[in-house]
Design a protein around this motif. Sequence first.
Motif, PDB file in Angstrom:
ATOM      1  N   ALA A 120       0.431  10.628  11.471  1.00 47.47           N
ATOM      2  CA  ALA A 120      -0.206   9.378  11.903  1.00 47.47           C
ATOM      3  C   ALA A 120      -1.705   9.404  11.628  1.00 47.47           C
ATOM      4  CB  ALA A 120       0.062   9.150  13.387  1.00 47.47           C
ATOM      5  N   GLN A 121      -2.336  10.538  11.863  1.00 49.03           N
ATOM      6  CA  GLN A 121      -3.775  10.658  11.614  1.00 49.03           C
ATOM      7  C   GLN A 121      -4.085  10.556  10.128  1.00 49.03           C
ATOM      8  OE1 GLN A 121      -4.554  14.425  13.458  1.00 49.03           O
ATOM      9  NE2 GLN A 121      -4.363  13.607  15.546  1.00 49.03           N
ATOM     10  N   ASP A 122      -3.248  11.178   9.304  1.00 43.58           N
ATOM     11  CA  ASP A 122      -3.451  11.086   7.847  1.00 43.58           C
ATOM     12  C   ASP A 122      -3.313   9.639   7.375  1.00 43.58           C
ATOM     13  OD1 ASP A 122      -3.832  13.789   7.747  1.00 43.58           O
ATOM     14  OD2 ASP A 122      -1.855  14.266   6.918  1.00 43.58           O
ATOM     15  N   ALA A 123      -2.309   8.936   7.923  1.00 43.03           N
ATOM     16  CA  ALA A 123      -2.121   7.535   7.535  1.00 43.03           C
ATOM     17  C   ALA A 123      -3.315   6.687   7.983  1.00 43.03           C
ATOM     18  CB  ALA A 123      -0.828   7.000   8.142  1.00 43.03           C
ATOM     19  N   ALA A 124      -3.812   6.938   9.206  1.00 43.27           N
ATOM     20  CA  ALA A 124      -4.951   6.179   9.717  1.00 43.27           C
ATOM     21  C   ALA A 124      -6.187   6.421   8.847  1.00 43.27           C
ATOM     22  CB  ALA A 124      -5.228   6.576  11.159  1.00 43.27           C
ATOM     23  N   MET A 125      -6.392   7.648   8.430  1.00 41.53           N
ATOM     24  CA  MET A 125      -7.533   7.963   7.573  1.00 41.53           C
ATOM     25  C   MET A 125      -7.457   7.195   6.250  1.00 41.53           C
ATOM     26  SD  MET A 125     -10.354   9.592   7.147  1.00 41.53           S
ATOM     27  CE  MET A 125     -10.343  10.865   8.427  1.00 41.53           C
ATOM     28  N   GLN A 126      -6.268   7.103   5.697  1.00 38.85           N
ATOM     29  CA  GLN A 126      -6.113   6.385   4.435  1.00 38.85           C
ATOM     30  C   GLN A 126      -6.275   4.875   4.624  1.00 38.85           C
ATOM     31  OE1 GLN A 126      -2.889   8.158   1.759  1.00 38.85           O
ATOM     32  NE2 GLN A 126      -2.538   9.301   3.662  1.00 38.85           N
ATOM     33  N   LEU A 127      -5.838   4.358   5.763  1.00 38.81           N
ATOM     34  CA  LEU A 127      -6.040   2.929   6.044  1.00 38.81           C
ATOM     35  C   LEU A 127      -7.526   2.611   6.195  1.00 38.81           C
ATOM     36  CD1 LEU A 127      -3.148   2.236   8.591  1.00 38.81           C
ATOM     37  CD2 LEU A 127      -3.401   1.218   6.307  1.00 38.81           C
ATOM     38  N   VAL A 128      -8.254   3.488   6.870  1.00 37.82           N
ATOM     39  CA  VAL A 128      -9.699   3.285   7.030  1.00 37.82           C
ATOM     40  C   VAL A 128     -10.397   3.348   5.684  1.00 37.82           C
ATOM     41  CG1 VAL A 128     -11.809   4.307   7.962  1.00 37.82           C
ATOM     42  CG2 VAL A 128      -9.777   4.082   9.411  1.00 37.82           C
ATOM     43  N   GLY A 170       5.401  -5.571  10.608  1.00 39.27           N
ATOM     44  CA  GLY A 170       4.154  -5.247   9.920  1.00 39.27           C
ATOM     45  C   GLY A 170       3.646  -3.851  10.167  1.00 39.27           C
ATOM     46  N   HIS A 171       4.460  -2.993  10.778  1.00 37.56           N
ATOM     47  CA  HIS A 171       4.060  -1.617  11.052  1.00 37.56           C
ATOM     48  C   HIS A 171       4.459  -0.714   9.894  1.00 37.56           C
ATOM     49  CE1 HIS A 171       4.646  -3.026  15.426  1.00 37.56           C
ATOM     50  NE2 HIS A 171       3.348  -3.039  15.154  1.00 37.56           N
ATOM     51  N   GLU A 172       3.576   0.214   9.570  1.00 39.89           N
ATOM     52  CA  GLU A 172       3.885   1.198   8.531  1.00 39.89           C
ATOM     53  C   GLU A 172       4.845   2.237   9.114  1.00 39.89           C
ATOM     54  OE1 GLU A 172       2.852   0.336   5.813  1.00 39.89           O
ATOM     55  OE2 GLU A 172       1.007  -0.800   6.095  1.00 39.89           O
ATOM     56  N   ARG A 173       5.866   2.587   8.363  1.00 42.81           N
ATOM     57  CA  ARG A 173       6.889   3.507   8.852  1.00 42.81           C
ATOM     58  C   ARG A 173       6.892   4.796   8.035  1.00 42.81           C
ATOM     59  NH1 ARG A 173      11.683   2.121   7.851  1.00 42.81           N
ATOM     60  NH2 ARG A 173      12.731   2.978   9.674  1.00 42.81           N
ATOM     61  N   MET A 187       0.847  -1.196   0.000  1.00 39.47           N
ATOM     62  CA  MET A 187       0.000   0.000   0.000  1.00 39.47           C
ATOM     63  C   MET A 187       0.874   1.234   0.000  1.00 39.47           C
ATOM     64  SD  MET A 187      -2.896   1.161   2.762  1.00 39.47           S
ATOM     65  CE  MET A 187      -3.697   2.771   2.597  1.00 39.47           C
ATOM     66  N   SER A 188       0.425   2.251  -0.677  1.00 37.93           N
ATOM     67  CA  SER A 188       1.132   3.526  -0.680  1.00 37.93           C
ATOM     68  C   SER A 188       0.281   4.570   0.043  1.00 37.93           C
ATOM     69  CB  SER A 188       1.428   3.985  -2.109  1.00 37.93           C
ATOM     70  OG  SER A 188       0.214   4.183  -2.826  1.00 37.93           O
ATOM     71  N   PHE A 189       0.949   5.606   0.543  1.00 37.03           N
ATOM     72  CA  PHE A 189       0.253   6.650   1.292  1.00 37.03           C
ATOM     73  C   PHE A 189       0.587   8.008   0.679  1.00 37.03           C
ATOM     74  CE2 PHE A 189       0.548   3.191   4.273  1.00 37.03           C
ATOM     75  CZ  PHE A 189      -0.621   3.265   5.029  1.00 37.03           C
ATOM     76  N   ARG A 190      -0.405   8.873   0.680  1.00 38.73           N
ATOM     77  CA  ARG A 190      -0.141  10.273   0.343  1.00 38.73           C
ATOM     78  C   ARG A 190       0.321  10.978   1.614  1.00 38.73           C
ATOM     79  NH1 ARG A 190      -2.686  12.269  -4.431  1.00 38.73           N
ATOM     80  NH2 ARG A 190      -4.021  10.710  -5.436  1.00 38.73           N
ATOM     81  N   THR A 191       1.384  11.726   1.518  1.00 39.40           N
ATOM     82  CA  THR A 191       1.902  12.451   2.684  1.00 39.40           C
ATOM     83  C   THR A 191       2.106  13.918   2.325  1.00 39.40           C
ATOM     84  OG1 THR A 191       4.186  11.896   2.072  1.00 39.40           O
ATOM     85  CG2 THR A 191       3.086  10.439   3.643  1.00 39.40           C
ATOM     86  N   ALA A 192       1.988  14.764   3.341  1.00 39.62           N
ATOM     87  CA  ALA A 192       2.222  16.192   3.157  1.00 39.62           C
ATOM     88  C   ALA A 192       3.715  16.454   3.013  1.00 39.62           C
ATOM     89  CB  ALA A 192       1.657  16.959   4.348  1.00 39.62           C
ATOM     90  N   ASP A 193       4.054  17.628   2.503  1.00 34.67           N
ATOM     91  CA  ASP A 193       5.465  18.007   2.439  1.00 34.67           C
ATOM     92  C   ASP A 193       6.066  17.952   3.842  1.00 34.67           C
ATOM     93  OD1 ASP A 193       5.269  18.431  -0.246  1.00 34.67           O
ATOM     94  OD2 ASP A 193       5.020  20.606  -0.104  1.00 34.67           O
ATOM     95  N   GLY A 194       7.219  17.337   3.941  1.00 36.88           N
ATOM     96  CA  GLY A 194       7.860  17.179   5.238  1.00 36.88           C
ATOM     97  C   GLY A 194       7.703  15.791   5.811  1.00 36.88           C
ATOM     98  N   ALA A 195       6.906  14.949   5.154  1.00 32.74           N
ATOM     99  CA  ALA A 195       6.727  13.571   5.614  1.00 32.74           C
ATOM    100  C   ALA A 195       6.909  12.619   4.438  1.00 32.74           C
ATOM    101  CB  ALA A 195       5.350  13.385   6.252  1.00 32.74           C
TER     102      ALA A 195
END
Length: 336
Positions: A88-96, A18-21, A1-9
């Motif tokens: 972390a909240q952005d990643a959780a939102m995308q996982l949900v 198995g943890h997302e880093r 899975m890929s995640f969208r991240t803001a600038d700086g992350a």
Amino acid sequence: MSFRTADGANYQGRDASGHERFSVSIPYDEHGYFGRECPACQQIFRMNGEDYDALPDDLELICPYCGHRDEHSEFMTTEQRDRVMRVAQDAAMQLVTKALDKSFGSMARSTRNNRFVTVTCRSKPFYPQPLPGIDEERLVRERTCVECGVRYAVFGEHRFCPVSGALGASVVAEDALSAERIKLAALDDIPAEQRAVLREQGVFDRIAVDTLGRVVGIVEAFASSEFRRRVPTADAILKGRGNVFQRLDDTADLFAAQLDVNPRVAPDLDWEVLRRLWAARHAHVHADGRVDEKYLRAVPTTSLKVGQRIVVSSRDALSAIDLAAALCEVLGDRTI
């Protein structure tokens, strides 16, 4: 899975557990510094980013104020923690969202029986908001540890380097005497009307006396530390002698006998003025500032009589600071 991240992350993948880093940048200020917050005393200090990046990952950080030791990650400031939590909240939102898409994608889109309600879910692309900025206390001045060379900044009285630990006695004394000078200088900035009220209440007199007491304490701590550092048998020599370094002549005798350092004959160090100031401090602590026999023995040339009160002026306090700095220089092997 890929995640969208803001600038700086940045998403760094999944670890062996198995943890997302993710990596989250902590921006430096215009001087190249960033904040640290002690988890024990909650006070803020700042460290030079270049020096910090060069430190080993397994090195424990030390609070410069209380000396608490802990892992680097435990020293995040509140604003830095908020920045990390946003990622972390952005990643959780995308996982949900991913989980919902997977669940609803496998459900029937319609039913033959109108007793049931068809549920559909259409997700929108997730675009993270910019990460919270960092606006922490500004750098006042850069300090460099004489032991390890790490640059840092503090916002209060401190006794430790964040990396190498306890500061040397000369550094502590220099900082303490500088603080006393600044405190006295700040009194000049008080408006005239308020100064008159404070003077009438004896506030300035009290500050001068308190400053003298602080200066004596600074010299006592410095002399004790230096003597113990340089004389291997110090504990045996000092046993049963009480607060010997609070007594000026006893201090001079010890350094002369054990280290061949005699401050009484040092150039530019007025020993008689020092004895008068130290005796005044003793009288204010133990005799409500009144002349007693002990004061007369220490200052035989005084015109004051037993029972008279000893006035300590701001000029006396400043003189004590200057002479204390000179005395510490004579007693130690570093310039104060």
